[in-house]
Write a protein that holds these residues in place. Structure first.
Motif: not given
Length: 352
Positions: A223, A227, A258-263
């Motif tokens: 990740e 990023w 706050h973590f993105r859905s794909d992560r």
């Protein structure tokens, strides 16, 4: 700012002509707080009475600096990190590296950060405003330039003062041996360590917990790379340990909102892989050899600690400079010889 190989070569040639000998001071700045993969972003350099900034992001060929350093006396402060950066860049180290921090500590200076020493020797207070700046950005602000140049501006004169003090106290040989030993450690260090995921705190985990920790570490690493940010910005090590403990105990761990859905999706896929993993594929806990403690061992440790503390008090230096407790216990347990663990001057002070 020196930004071409030609400018660099010309500057270094002039430095040699002015001094007649190669004595310089160096500091480095990287972007480890801002990028996934740490890069050398700036080299602060002083020699021949001039302080300059060298831009490794702009200069395609830094070999003139490499060649200059190989037969120069190079002063640094807290040199381990800067030597590591130079080793990565040039795949070798200068033959002679002197560290003002080592020298000051051998003189008994209690506060030995660069700012502390500049204040101690020159009565000047340096600004700390750019300590966490992004050194990969261009152009650098005037504040960042001043901060960077101050990292080397005082080192050569400070080095002369420290050497004079060490010679006066009869400790100069301790200093040179200590600097050579520190340099050898960096030269011999393997930066490509295996099992980097075994971070501080992993010793409290069982094999199942270690499986989760390894999975979390690798997930975090991917990740962070995608990023282009340091891994701690995804999750700090402390959190990885806490999550591993909870997961190994069957408790659910949800990622921050706050973590993105794909992560989050990749996180859940990683957990499913660990949960389906056969026990034989879980990482083994390291085998820790228990030290036999008996009266003879305790007496030997106490005797060496007593000698160290009395000697350190007489010399007005930190006792850990002579030998740490961990090293003393290894010697008392006959796990290693004094010659393998201590420098000549340290063994002499401990009568070993």
């Amino acid at each position: 700012m020196i930004s071409t190989s030609q400018q660099l070569q010309q500057f270094l040639d002039n430095c040699t002509k002015i001094d007649g000998q190669k004595i310089c001071a160096i500091d480095t700045e990287a972007d480890s707080l801002h990028r996934y993969k740490e890069s050398l972003c700036l080299i602060q350099f002083t020699a021949g009475g001039e302080c300059v900034l060298i831009d490794p992001l702009a200069i395609e060929d830094l070999s003139p600096l490499d060649h200059y350093l190989m037969d120069a006396t190079v002063w640094m402060h807290g040199a381990d990190y800067d030597m590591t950066m130079l080793k990565r860049e040039f795949e070798r180290l200068p033959k002679t590296v002197y560290d003002t921090q080592i020298g000051a500590r051998l003189l008994g200076v209690k506060k030995f950060g660069l700012g502390n020493l500049v204040e101690h020797y020159f009565d000047i207070v340096l600004s700390k405003s750019s300590q966490k700046a992004d050194w990969g950005k261009r152009p650098l602000s005037e504040k960042m330039i001043d901060y960077a140049l101050n990292d080397v501006r005082y080192l050569l004169e400070m080095g002369d003062m420290i050497v004079a003090g060490l010679k006066e106290k009869g400790r100069y040989d301790w200093f040179t041996e200590s600097c050579e030993t520190a340099q050898s450690k960096v030269a011999e260090r393997d930066d490509a360590k295996d099992e980097q995921w075994r971070i501080s705190g992993s010793g409290k985990l069982d094999s199942y917990g270690l499986a989760f920790l390894r999975g979390l570490w690798n997930w975090r690493d991917k990740e962070a790379e995608a990023w282009d940010r340091p891994s701690f910005m995804v999750a700090p090590n402390r959190q990885l340990i806490e999550w591993s403990i909870a997961l190994s105990e069957g408790r659910r761990v949800d990622l921050p909102n706050h973590f993105r859905s794909d992560r989050v999706k990749r996180y859940k896929e990683m957990l499913a892989t660990i949960e389906a993993m056969p026990k034989e594929e879980w990482p083994a806990r390291p085998v820790i050899k228990r030290r036999k403690r008996d009266r003879e061992f305790d007496e030997k440790v106490d005797s060496l600690i007593s000698t160290r503390n009395k000697t350190a008090e007489d010399l007005d230096i930190d006792g850990s400079l002579i030998a740490s407790r961990a090293v003393i216990e290894m010697i008392a347990a006959n796990e290693a010889s004094p010659e393998d663990l201590l420098m000549n001057w340290q063994r002499q002070l401990l009568n070993l």
